[in-house]
Motif scaffolding. Structure first.
Motif, PDB file in Angstrom:
ATOM      1  N   SER A   9      48.951  43.902  36.911  1.00 34.04           N
ATOM      2  CA  SER A   9      49.155  43.276  35.600  1.00 34.04           C
ATOM      3  C   SER A   9      48.350  41.986  35.545  1.00 34.04           C
ATOM      4  O   SER A   9      47.928  41.443  36.575  1.00 34.04           O
ATOM      5  CB  SER A   9      50.644  42.969  35.384  1.00 34.04           C
ATOM      6  N   ASP A  10      48.143  41.469  34.323  1.00 33.97           N
ATOM      7  CA  ASP A  10      47.397  40.217  34.188  1.00 33.97           C
ATOM      8  C   ASP A  10      48.073  39.072  34.931  1.00 33.97           C
ATOM      9  O   ASP A  10      47.403  38.205  35.509  1.00 33.97           O
ATOM     10  CB  ASP A  10      47.242  39.861  32.704  1.00 33.97           C
ATOM     11  N   GLU A  11      49.412  39.060  34.929  1.00 29.45           N
ATOM     12  CA  GLU A  11      50.139  37.996  35.632  1.00 29.45           C
ATOM     13  C   GLU A  11      49.920  38.091  37.140  1.00 29.45           C
ATOM     14  O   GLU A  11      49.728  37.074  37.821  1.00 29.45           O
ATOM     15  CB  GLU A  11      51.631  38.091  35.306  1.00 29.45           C
ATOM     16  N   GLU A  12      49.934  39.312  37.671  1.00 28.14           N
ATOM     17  CA  GLU A  12      49.698  39.503  39.105  1.00 28.14           C
ATOM     18  C   GLU A  12      48.274  39.113  39.480  1.00 28.14           C
ATOM     19  O   GLU A  12      48.035  38.488  40.523  1.00 28.14           O
ATOM     20  CB  GLU A  12      49.966  40.968  39.487  1.00 28.14           C
ATOM     21  N   LEU A  14      46.443  36.937  37.863  1.00 22.92           N
ATOM     22  CA  LEU A  14      46.371  35.477  37.746  1.00 22.92           C
ATOM     23  C   LEU A  14      46.894  34.808  39.012  1.00 22.92           C
ATOM     24  O   LEU A  14      46.261  33.885  39.548  1.00 22.92           O
ATOM     25  CB  LEU A  14      47.184  35.022  36.529  1.00 22.92           C
ATOM     26  N   ASN A  15      48.039  35.268  39.517  1.00 25.45           N
ATOM     27  CA  ASN A  15      48.609  34.687  40.737  1.00 25.45           C
ATOM     28  C   ASN A  15      47.690  34.906  41.934  1.00 25.45           C
ATOM     29  O   ASN A  15      47.501  34.007  42.764  1.00 25.45           O
ATOM     30  CB  ASN A  15      49.992  35.293  41.019  1.00 25.45           C
ATOM     31  N   LYS A 211      47.938  27.462  26.855  1.00 24.10           N
ATOM     32  CA  LYS A 211      48.093  28.889  27.148  1.00 24.10           C
ATOM     33  C   LYS A 211      46.747  29.539  27.431  1.00 24.10           C
ATOM     34  O   LYS A 211      46.604  30.325  28.382  1.00 24.10           O
ATOM     35  CB  LYS A 211      48.774  29.585  25.959  1.00 24.10           C
ATOM     36  N   LYS A 214      45.329  28.401  30.874  1.00 19.99           N
ATOM     37  CA  LYS A 214      46.041  29.029  31.989  1.00 19.99           C
ATOM     38  C   LYS A 214      45.597  30.482  32.208  1.00 19.99           C
ATOM     39  O   LYS A 214      45.687  31.004  33.321  1.00 19.99           O
ATOM     40  CB  LYS A 214      47.547  28.983  31.733  1.00 19.99           C
ATOM     41  N   SER A 215      45.119  31.126  31.145  1.00 16.20           N
ATOM     42  CA  SER A 215      44.693  32.533  31.245  1.00 16.20           C
ATOM     43  C   SER A 215      43.237  32.677  31.672  1.00 16.20           C
ATOM     44  O   SER A 215      42.791  33.791  31.954  1.00 16.20           O
ATOM     45  CB  SER A 215      44.895  33.239  29.899  1.00 16.20           C
ATOM     46  N   THR A 218      42.214  34.744  34.786  1.00 23.12           N
ATOM     47  CA  THR A 218      42.294  36.200  34.560  1.00 23.12           C
ATOM     48  C   THR A 218      41.074  36.689  33.783  1.00 23.12           C
ATOM     49  O   THR A 218      40.498  37.737  34.106  1.00 23.12           O
ATOM     50  CB  THR A 218      43.577  36.549  33.777  1.00 23.12           C
TER      51      THR A 218
END
Length: 684
Positions: A9-12, A14-15, A211, A214-215, A218
Motif C-alpha cells: 500500500s502507499d502507506e507501507e 511511505l514507511n 499532506k 508527506k506523500s 511515495t
C-alpha cells in the motif's frame, strides 16, 4: 511485472522509503537548471510527430539552446551511474528468473540517498533523458550524416527500431511509452512545485500542503520505478523480442498520482492565496479601525476584492441598487447589525423577527442599520434567483457577492465562525465588533435585545464594571484545584478579599505594608484583605500562610478558561474570557489578582492596586463591600492601554483570530500566542 514492493500500500511504501532512503547531507547542485534541461530533452524526444518524421525521412528543426545559468555544471558522473542501472540488459539472475524492476529501483535509491526527494526524482529522470534523448537524436540523424553519427546510432541499436517496417509495427508501443514518460515528467514537475511551495510557506497552516509534502516520498518511489520500467521498455523495443513489454499498470498509477498532485497543488495555491488576501485585509482593516469610524471600516469591507468582483449593495423589497459611497455615508454614525446566512438556510421566523426589529429601530434606537450578507460560494443563475426572492422580503440593505475573506474576518473568532446556521454580528459606530451572534437575543427579546447586549456594546476602552445581576467570573473550580487547604477555606469567606501576588520580593514587601495599613482602617466594617504569594517552589513562601505554587495557580487559571464555554452564554463568555486573557498577559511580569467569595474582582499590575490601597488609607471610606469598592475605583480611573504589548498563550485549541482584552484590536498571532500593541491609542 509487479514485485513485492510495488504490491505494498502507499502507506507501507511511505514507511519503507522514509525509513531507508530519507535524505542526508546532499552535494549542492542546481536542481532547477537540471530539471529545465531534462524537460527540454523529454519534450523533444517524446514528440509523437518525431516518429512520423522518421518514417517520412524529414529533417530535424533548428531550435534555440535552453536558457540555462552559465555556471551550471552537469552532475554527469551521478547521471551515468544511474544510467548504468537503468540500461542494463534483461539478464538472468542465478535463480533463472528475469531481473525485476524492484532491485534496480532500490539500487538507484541507494545511489540517490544523500539528495532531497525532489532532487532524487529529477536526477533519475535526467539520467533516463540522457539516454532516451540521445537515442532519438541519433534516430533523427541516422543515414543523413557522417559515419561517426551512423556508427554511434548502430551501437545504440537505433536501426533495430527505426527501420520503417519495425517502427510502423511498434509505433503504438512507442507512443504509449512517450505518453508515460511525459506523465512522469509532469509528476516530477509537480513534486518540484509542491516542494517549492513548502520551502517558501512552511510556516503557514495549510493542511493540504503538509499532506502533499508527506506523500512526496511515495510519489518519488513511483516516479523512479516508472523511469526504470521505461528504460526496460526501451531495451525491449531495441531487441528482437516479439512479445510486448506491458506498461499499462504504471500508466494507470502515474496518471492517478498526477491527478492527485494537480489537485493538491491547485488547492495549496488557493489556500495560500486566501491567507495572503486575509493578511492584506487584516492590515488594511487595522488601519481603518484605528480611525474609530465605522464608515472607513465598512468602505474597506465593501471595496475589498476577492475574486475580482466588487459587491453590489441594494435596499428595500424592490432590491434597488445603491452606490457604495451613499450606503457608507448613511451608516457612518450607526451600529450595524450584519445578518449572515446561506441562501438555503434562511428561516422565515428569523426574517420576521428582524423585520420587527427593523420597523421598531426608528422609534426606539434610531442609529441602527441591518445589512444582510448571504454566504454563497458560486453565484449560479439559480443562486441569483434565490437571492432576489429572499431579498424582496427584506426591507434592509443587502450585499451581494460579498468576499469570503471578509466573511472570515467579520466572524473574528473560530469558535463562532459561520457553519451554516444564520447569525448576526454587531459593529459599533466606533468600528468595534461587539457581538459575534446576536440572533439568539433577537429571537428571545425582539427589539429589546439591545438592553441585553449592553454589557458588550460599549466604546473602545476597558470592559465595563458588571452590575451584580450580570455575570461574574466564577472561580470555584479554580480554588478547588489549588493545593493550599487554608486558601481553599479562606475563599469561602464573603467578607475577605484575597490578593494573589506574583512578582519581586521588593513589591511583595511593599504590598504587605500597604495591606496592613488598609486592614487597620477597614476592620471596623468587618472586612479584610489576605495575601497569597504565588511562588515557583513551596520553599520560597516563607511565612506566607496562604502561599500557592506558580504551577498550581496558572494550571488552575488555564483549566478555568477551557471550561468557560460550558457555563456561560455568548455575551457572558465575552466578558469573563477577556478578564482571564488580561490575567494571562501578566503571567511573565508582576501582577495581582483580586478575588472575593469565588468571584474575580480584578486582575492588574501592582501599581494599580497600590493606588487603590493608598486611596483607602488616605480617605478612610465606609466600606462594607470591599470587592465592589476596588472594582469601581479601578473602573473610574482614566483609561489607556498598558505601555507594554499584551501577549499571552491561549490554552487548548486556539482560534486563528483573537481580540485584545484591553483595547479589542485584533491581535497579532505569533505561533500559538497572541500579541497586541494597542495601535491608535496614546500610552501612559
Amino acid at each position: 511485472m509487479a514485485s513485492k514492493l510495488t504490491e505494498m500500500s502507499d502507506e507501507e511504501i511511505l514507511n519503507f522509503i522514509n525509513g531507508k532512503y530519507s535524505p542526508g547531507d546532499s552535494t549542492a547542485f542546481d536542481v532547477g537548471d537540471l530539471f529545465t534541461i531534462t524537460k527540454t530533452i523529454i519534450d523533444h524526444a517524446t514528440r509523437n510527430s518525431m516518429v512520423d518524421d522518421i518514417l517520412k525521412s524529414a529533417n530535424a528543426l533548428n531550435e534555440k539552446v535552453p536558457n540555462i545559468n552559465d555556471s551550471f555544471i552537469s552532475p554527469l558522473c551521478t547521471l551515468k551511474s544511474i544510467c548504468c542501472e537503468m540500461s542494463s540488459c534483461m539478464d538472468k539472475a542465478c535463480s533463472g528468473e528475469e531481473i525485476s524492476i524492484q532491485p534496480r529501483t532500490e539500487v538507484i535509491f541507494d545511489k540517490l540517498k544523500p539528495y532531497p526527494w525532489d532532487a532524487k526524482a529529477v536526477l533519475a529522470l535526467a539520467a533516463f533523458a540522457l539516454e532516451y534523448g540521445d537515442f532519438w537524436h541519433l534516430a533523427q540523424l541516422y543515414g543523413q550524416c557522417n559515419q561517426l553519427t551512423n556508427s554511434l546510432a548502430i551501437l545504440k541499436r537505433v536501426p533495430v527500431l527505426t527501420k520503417h517496417a519495425i517502427l510502423e509495427k511498434r509505433k503504438e508501443e512507442v507512443l504509449e511509452l512517450n505518453h508515460l514518460i511525459k506523465a512522469t515528467l509532469q509528476v516530477t514537475d509537480f513534486i518540484f512545485k509542491v516542494e517549492d511551495l513548502f520551502v517558501h510557506n512552511h510556516n503557514e497552516n495549510v493542511k493540504e500542503l503538509d499532506k502533499a509534502v508527506k506523500s512526496i516520498p511515495t510519489y518519488v518511489f513511483w516516479t523512479i520505478t516508472t523511469i526504470v520500467a521505461c528504460a526496460v521498455k526501451v531495451t525491449h523495443l531495441t531487441s528482437d523480442e516479439e512479445e510486448p513489454y506491458p506498461l499499462s499498470y504504471l500508466v494507470t498509477k502515474i496518471e492517478g498520482i498526477l491527478k492527485i498532485l494537480e489537485e493538491q497543488h491547485a488547492s495549496c495555491e488557493k489556500e495560500l492565496d486566501k491567507l495572503k488576501k486575509h493578511r492584506k485585509l487584516v492590515r488594511i482593516m487595522s488601519e481603518a479601525r484605528s480611525t474609530h469610524q465605522i464608515m472607513n471600516v465598512i468602505n474597506t469591507l465593501i471595496q475589498f476584492r476577492d475574486d475580482g468582483k466588487l459587491p453590489t449593495i441594494s435596499v428595500g423589497s424592490s432590491v434597488k441598487e445603491v452606490k457604495s459611497e451613499i450606503f457608507v455615508e448613511e451608516i457612518k454614525d450607526n451600529y450595524v447589525l450584519f445578518y449572515i446566512s446561506s441562501l438555503e438556510n434562511n428561516k422565515k421566523d428569523d426574517i420576521s423577527h428582524l423585520k420587527e426589529v427593523h420597523d421598531q429601530f426608528p422609534k426606539k434606537y434610531k442609529n441602527w442599520t441591518i445589512v444582510w450578507i448571504p454566504i454563497v460560494e458560486d453565484w449560479t443563475e439559480d443562486h441569483r434567483k434565490k437571492f432576489e426572492e429572499l431579498a424582496s422580503e427584506m426591507p434592509w440593505y443587502k450585499v451581494q457577492f460579498f468576499s469570503s475573506i471578509v466573511i472570515k474576518f467579520l466572524s473574528a473568532d473560530d469558535r463562532l465562525s459561520f457553519k451554516g446556521n444564520p447569525k448576526c454580528v454587531v459593529m459599533s459606530p466606533q468600528a468595534q465588533l461587539q457581538s459575534h451572534n446576536t440572533l439568539d437575543l433577537i429571537r428571545k427579546y425582539g427589539i429589546n435585545f439591545f438592553d441585553h447586549l449592553f454589557p458588550v456594546v460599549v466604546p473602545p476602552g476597558p470592559l465595563p464594571v458588571v452590575p451584580p445581576e450580570d455575570p461574574r467570573l466564577e472561580l470555584k473550580p479554580f480554588f478547588e484545584s489549588l493545593k493550599n487547604e487554608e486558601l481553599k477555606k479562606l475563599s469561602k469567606d464573603k467578607k475577605t478579599c484575597i490578593f494573589f501576588f506574583g512578582g519581586t520580593v521588593e513589591s511583595w514587601i511593599k504590598l504587605e505594608k500597604n495591606v496592613k495599613e488598609v486592614n487597620d482602617t477597614v476592620k471596623v466594617f468587618g472586612v479584610a484583605i489576605e495575601l497569597s504569594r504565588v511562588v515557583l517552589h513551596e520553599a520560597e513562601a516563607g511565612e506566607s500562610k496562604y502561599s500557592e505554587t506558580h504551577e498550581a495557580f496558572w494550571s488552575g487559571i488555564e483549566n478555568l478558561l477551557l471550561s468557560l464555554l460550558d457555563h456561560y452564554n455568548e455575551v457572558e463568555y465575552k466578558i469573563v474570557k477577556a478578564e482571564l486573557h488580561k490575567l494571562l498577559s501578566y503571567k511573565h511580569g508582576e501582577w495581582i489578582m483580586v478575588s472575593q467569595k469565588y468571584e474575580l474582582i480584578a486582575s492588574c499590575r501592582p501599581a494599580t492596586i497600590f493606588d487603590v490601597l493608598e486611596n483607602m488609607s488616605q480617605s478612610k471610606p465606609s466600606i462594607s463591600l470591599l470587592g465592589s469598592y476596588i472594582q469601581n475605583f479601578i473602573a473610574n480611573k482614566p483609561w489607556s492601554p498598558p505601555s507594554e504589548c499584551c501577549q499571552f498563550v491561549n490554552p487548548g485549541n486556539p482560534p486563528k483570530i483573537m481580540d485584545c482584552p484591553f483595547c479589542r484590536h485584533p491581535m497579532e498571532t505569533i505561533s500559538v500566542a497572541y500579541k497586541c500593541c494597542h495601535p491608535g491609542y496614546p500610552h501612559n
